[in-house]
Design a protein around this motif. Structure first.
Motif, short mmCIF file in Angstrom:
data_model
loop_
_atom_site.label_atom_id
_atom_site.label_comp_id
_atom_site.label_asym_id
_atom_site.label_seq_id
_atom_site.Cartn_x
_atom_site.Cartn_y
_atom_site.Cartn_z
N PHE A 167 0.58 -1.44 -0.05
CA PHE A 167 -0.08 -0.09 0.00
C PHE A 167 0.79 1.39 0.10
O PHE A 167 0.48 2.22 -0.59
CB PHE A 167 -1.18 -0.02 1.36
CG PHE A 167 -1.55 1.30 1.38
CD1 PHE A 167 -2.68 1.83 0.33
CD2 PHE A 167 -1.18 2.30 2.35
CE1 PHE A 167 -3.16 3.07 0.69
CE2 PHE A 167 -1.73 3.48 2.40
CZ PHE A 167 -2.74 3.98 1.65
N ASN A 168 1.97 1.39 0.89
CA ASN A 168 2.81 2.31 0.86
C ASN A 168 3.52 2.48 -0.53
O ASN A 168 3.56 3.89 -0.75
CB ASN A 168 3.81 2.23 1.73
CG ASN A 168 3.38 2.37 3.28
OD1 ASN A 168 2.54 3.25 3.53
ND2 ASN A 168 3.99 1.60 4.19
N ALA A 169 3.74 1.77 -1.26
CA ALA A 169 4.51 1.95 -2.46
C ALA A 169 3.47 2.53 -3.52
O ALA A 169 3.71 3.36 -4.31
CB ALA A 169 5.12 0.39 -3.12
N HIS A 170 2.07 1.88 -3.43
CA HIS A 170 0.98 2.29 -4.15
C HIS A 170 0.76 3.89 -3.81
O HIS A 170 0.78 4.76 -4.81
CB HIS A 170 -0.43 1.69 -4.08
CG HIS A 170 -1.57 2.08 -4.84
ND1 HIS A 170 -2.80 1.61 -4.59
CD2 HIS A 170 -1.55 3.13 -5.70
CE1 HIS A 170 -3.48 2.19 -5.15
NE2 HIS A 170 -2.84 3.05 -5.98
N LEU A 171 0.68 4.25 -2.61
CA LEU A 171 0.19 5.71 -2.05
C LEU A 171 1.51 6.54 -2.68
O LEU A 171 1.22 7.53 -3.24
CB LEU A 171 0.36 5.75 -0.68
CG LEU A 171 0.01 6.90 -0.26
CD1 LEU A 171 -1.31 7.67 -0.56
CD2 LEU A 171 0.10 7.11 1.35
N LEU A 172 2.69 6.21 -2.48
CA LEU A 172 3.81 7.02 -2.83
C LEU A 172 3.96 7.40 -4.25
O LEU A 172 4.35 8.15 -4.89
CB LEU A 172 5.21 6.37 -2.30
CG LEU A 172 5.21 6.46 -0.68
CD1 LEU A 172 6.52 5.80 -0.33
CD2 LEU A 172 5.32 7.79 -0.27
N ARG A 173 3.67 6.41 -5.27
CA ARG A 173 3.49 6.40 -6.70
C ARG A 173 2.84 7.45 -7.21
O ARG A 173 2.97 8.42 -8.12
CB ARG A 173 3.49 5.08 -7.34
CG ARG A 173 4.31 3.93 -7.23
CD ARG A 173 4.02 2.83 -8.34
NE ARG A 173 2.79 2.50 -8.11
CZ ARG A 173 2.63 1.35 -7.36
NH1 ARG A 173 3.37 0.74 -6.68
NH2 ARG A 173 1.38 0.81 -7.31
N GLU A 174 1.40 7.63 -6.53
CA GLU A 174 0.42 8.17 -6.74
C GLU A 174 0.72 9.75 -6.27
O GLU A 174 0.61 10.77 -6.89
CB GLU A 174 -0.96 7.85 -6.47
CG GLU A 174 -1.34 6.71 -6.89
CD GLU A 174 -1.31 6.78 -8.56
OE1 GLU A 174 -1.60 7.76 -8.96
OE2 GLU A 174 -1.18 5.74 -9.12
N LEU A 175 1.41 9.90 -5.04
CA LEU A 175 1.83 11.22 -4.59
C LEU A 175 3.05 11.68 -5.30
O LEU A 175 3.25 12.96 -5.42
CB LEU A 175 2.12 11.04 -3.03
CG LEU A 175 1.26 10.69 -1.92
CD1 LEU A 175 1.83 10.29 -0.57
CD2 LEU A 175 0.02 11.91 -2.08
N ASP A 176 3.83 10.95 -5.88
CA ASP A 176 4.78 11.37 -6.67
C ASP A 176 4.39 11.97 -8.02
O ASP A 176 4.69 13.16 -8.49
CB ASP A 176 5.82 10.26 -7.13
CG ASP A 176 7.23 10.56 -6.57
OD1 ASP A 176 7.58 11.76 -6.24
OD2 ASP A 176 8.23 9.74 -6.65
N ALA A 177 3.34 11.20 -8.56
CA ALA A 177 2.64 11.42 -9.87
C ALA A 177 2.11 12.79 -9.86
O ALA A 177 1.89 13.62 -10.95
CB ALA A 177 1.74 10.49 -10.28
N CYS A 178 1.59 13.17 -8.74
CA CYS A 178 0.58 14.30 -8.57
C CYS A 178 1.28 15.47 -8.00
O CYS A 178 0.74 16.60 -7.87
CB CYS A 178 -0.57 13.86 -7.55
SG CYS A 178 -0.09 13.88 -5.98
N GLY A 179 2.64 15.38 -7.88
CA GLY A 179 3.46 16.67 -7.41
C GLY A 179 3.36 16.71 -5.83
O GLY A 179 4.23 17.58 -5.45
N PHE A 180 2.85 15.94 -5.21
CA PHE A 180 2.84 16.11 -3.58
C PHE A 180 4.42 16.00 -2.95
O PHE A 180 4.52 16.88 -2.09
CB PHE A 180 1.88 15.05 -2.99
CG PHE A 180 1.89 15.33 -1.40
CD1 PHE A 180 0.96 16.35 -0.75
CD2 PHE A 180 2.70 14.50 -0.46
CE1 PHE A 180 1.24 16.56 0.48
CE2 PHE A 180 2.50 14.74 0.87
CZ PHE A 180 1.47 15.70 1.24
#
Length: 259
Positions: free
Chosen positions: A199-212
């Motif tokens: 889950f952490n990997a999934h979350l971090l991928r999307e946070l990286d993608a959105c610029g967070f």
């Protein structure tokens, strides 16, 4: 006399379990609620000494909430001496200080002593006095040990069933193995470290993608904080699936709006 449906499937657990002895009880309803209290603590043996209104009384069965078999098996005695004649140890509840020289125990200490007595194959009983006055000195003279509950000294007022319930509860705890705390997961399970990392990997991928995580200097600390957030408690597999769905939906909405 029995209840309308026979009540709960109660039976004596052991002939050496403590006997609850009610001395001159006044109301049938109090005898019935006493049986109810006994059933909650796993006590079965009930003796009644000189009940004011005689015995049996139908109102007791109605008040017992299904503890019918305790009332069915209860025995009636004319005197305290008769009620304790076959016992090896007799305890007496004593809510008020008396000018008596005897061992005095708390409910918890007495319950442990009662359990030890039963394990030795000896029979014991606990005397409970009338609702209004409690046991008198003559009653307590038949006991070898007194029990006094450590309650609020400014207000120590229990009805008969409550007094019995305290002892029944302490008796039950002497062999209860229920953990003091546990985590209810129902149909799911506590997530494994692998599931958390996924889950952490999934979350971090999307946070990286959105610029967070665009601030490279702060990024390692932000990632650590997120890991701590999801690993410091017992997160369940069902909760992780819900969070995956949240992240997936947020990323889907973001991508659908991109030109």
């Amino acid at each position: 006399m029995t209840g309308r449906d026979g009540g709960a499937d109660l039976a004596p657990l052991s002939p050496f379990d403590p006997v609850v002895i009610l001395i001159r009880p006044q109301l049938a309803e109090n005898i019935g609620t006493t049986a109810r209290a006994m059933a909650n603590g796993g006590l079965f043996h009930l003796r009644i000494v000189a009940p004011r209104d005689g015995w049996p009384q139908e109102r007791a069965w109605y008040a017992s909430s299904g503890a019918d078999r305790i009332l069915d098996a209860a025995t009636v005695h004319e005197t305290v001496d008769d009620a304790v004649a076959d016992l090896h140890r007799v305890f007496a509840t004593c809510p008020r200080p008396r000018h008596i020289i005897k061992p005095l125990m708390t409910a918890r200490g007495a319950a442990a002593e009662l359990r030890t007595t039963a394990q030795q194959g000896l029979r014991s009983g606990i005397l409970f006095g009338p609702e209004r006055t409690g046991l008198d000195n003559e009653d307590m003279a038949r006991a070898d040990t007194l029990i006094r509950y450590p309650l609020n000294p400014q207000f120590m007022s229990l009805n008969l069933a409550q007094a019995v319930l305290v002892m029944a509860y302490e008796w039950y705890l002497t062999e209860d193995t229920t953990p003091e705390q546990h985590f209810m997961t129902n149909e799911t399970h506590v997530a494994t470290k692998g599931e958390l990392e996924n889950f952490n990997a999934h979350l971090l991928r999307e946070l990286d993608a959105c610029g967070f995580l665009r601030n490279e200097q702060k990024k390692p600390g932000m990632i650590r904080n997120l890991r701590h957030l999801f690993t410091r408690g017992q997160v369940t597999e069902q909760e992780l699936r819900t969070l995956h769905g949240v992240v997936r939906e947020l990323s889907h909405n973001r991508r659908s709006k991109q030109p």
